[in-house]
Enzyme design. Structure first.
Site, PDB file in Angstrom:
ATOM      1  N   ASP A 282       0.645  -1.292   0.061  1.00 20.57           N
ATOM      2  CA  ASP A 282      -0.090  -0.203   0.028  1.00 20.57           C
ATOM      3  C   ASP A 282       0.929   1.338   0.085  1.00 20.57           C
ATOM      4  OD1 ASP A 282      -2.175  -1.633   0.010  1.00 20.57           O
ATOM      5  OD2 ASP A 282      -2.318  -1.532   2.388  1.00 20.57           O
ATOM      6  N   LYS A 283       0.279   2.343  -0.348  1.00 18.92           N
ATOM      7  CA  LYS A 283       0.931   3.650  -0.485  1.00 18.92           C
ATOM      8  C   LYS A 283       1.590   4.192   0.634  1.00 18.92           C
ATOM      9  CE  LYS A 283      -0.065   8.523  -0.830  1.00 18.92           C
ATOM     10  NZ  LYS A 283      -1.468   9.446  -1.016  1.00 18.92           N
TER      11      LYS A 283
END
Length: 350
Positions: free
Chosen positions: A157-158
């Site tokens: 994820d970011k």
């Protein structure tokens, strides 16, 4: 990420649809299901994605939405309509610094910082890890960042930090992809979660699927529900810090938001994870001093407290076992130290 993959991120009903692809069936077209027809025309999109698009009303034939079992006939005009204008998906090299842990002519291991999106899509079309990799490998003959047969093997994820492996050749990606599919890779994550877990070790099993109430969040369904994709997470307590616990998580599967969704499912959301309810005071005292402490913690680590700490795989050419470990990122390390100080202070006051 293909346009159809991004359907998972759609929210609500769009007031207007935009044409992204148009296909006209030949005069000699044999009747065939529209999902199969489009799958042949869009080789980088799975049949399942196309079926989801049809269910959402995005597959049209002769200007009308159809279900995936519609039979395409000679002369039919088949279009893919989405709720946003078409954009250029070409990956452009961008001069963005990379923390390269290891690199040879086949693979590259990168330590990703928080805040960096891995792949363009869903409003993030530049400044991604893939753009940075394209710049770093711009002089490598035969490497095309727009070719799905090279590049990213897996994602995080970011706002999750940590290790990722990149394939420079189709052969390397195929070999590494098979290792991930067969679950022979070794990956562990370190996470700070709310609450004091009862057991020192545990196993979480539950299907991961998109939350119908929030399309940007995943939810957990029973393993026998046939809804979503099977997922298993193993955890081990590393350190108990009163109202929070530091845990190591090992994945059997690699589903979207798996650790975040699984830990929330058992009542222990990741600390500072806004999407999964971890940005509220879920354990502890009611005093203003404690509230101020928690708010300072949120400011210190304004993201989910999750780090992809180890990565192990067999080199696709040499056959050698490759193992890597990423140091704790500074924001997460500072957060853990802050909880340790609080714990020590509470012990001294007893």
């Amino acid at each position: 990420m293909t346009e159809l993959e991004e359907l998972d991120e759609l929210e609500g009903e769009a007031p207007q649809l935009y044409e992204h692809h148009r296909f006209v069936a030949d005069k000699g077209q044999v009747p065939v299901r529209v999902d199969k027809f489009m799958c042949e025309k869009l080789p980088h999109s799975s049949r399942n994605r196309i079926q989801k698009a049809a269910d959402a009303g995005f597959v049209h034939v002769n200007d009308r939405p159809v279900k995936s079992n519609y039979k395409v006939r000679p002369g039919d005009v088949v279009t893919l309509m989405l709720d946003r204008p078409q954009y250029d998906t070409t990956i452009v090299p961008e001069d963005i610094p990379l923390d390269i842990v290891y690199e040879d002519d086949q693979v590259m291991v990168i330590d990703k910082p928080a805040g960096m999106v891995v792949h363009p899509g869903c409003g993030n079309f530049s400044g991604t890890l893939v753009n940075a990799i394209a710049w770093h490998l711009r002089d490598l003959k035969g490497y095309d960042p727009n070719d799905p047969e090279v590049g990213l093997v897996h994602r995080i994820d970011k706002d999750t930090t940590g290790l990722l492996v990149i394939a420079k050749t189709p052969e390397a990606k195929s070999h590494l992809g098979l290792q991930f599919f067969n679950k022979t890779t070794h990956r562990s994550y370190i996470a700070l979660v709310w609450g004091n877990l009862t057991e020192d070790t545990g196993r979480i099993e539950g299907n991961i699927t998109r939350d119908p109430k929030d399309r940007l969040r995943m939810t957990v369904m029973p393993p026998d529900s046939e809804i979503g994709k099977p997922a298993v997470t193993h955890y081990r307590v590393v350190e108990r810090l009163g109202y929070v616990t530091l845990v190591e998580c090992v994945l059997e599967t690699g589903r979207t938001h798996q650790i975040r969704a699984h830990m929330r499912h058992i009542g222990h959301p990741l600390f500072s994870d806004e999407r999964y309810g971890g940005c509220e005071i879920l354990r502890g005292e009611r005093s203003s001093t404690y509230k101020a402490f928690i708010n300072n913690c949120f400011k210190l680590c304004p993201r989910q407290a999750l780090h992809a700490q180890t990565l192990g795989f067999v080199h696709p050419v040499t056959g050698k076992q490759m193992d890597f470990k990423s140091p704790m990122p500074s924001d997460l390390a500072a957060l853990i130290d802050k909880w340790r100080v609080l714990m020590k202070g509470n012990e001294n006051n007893r």
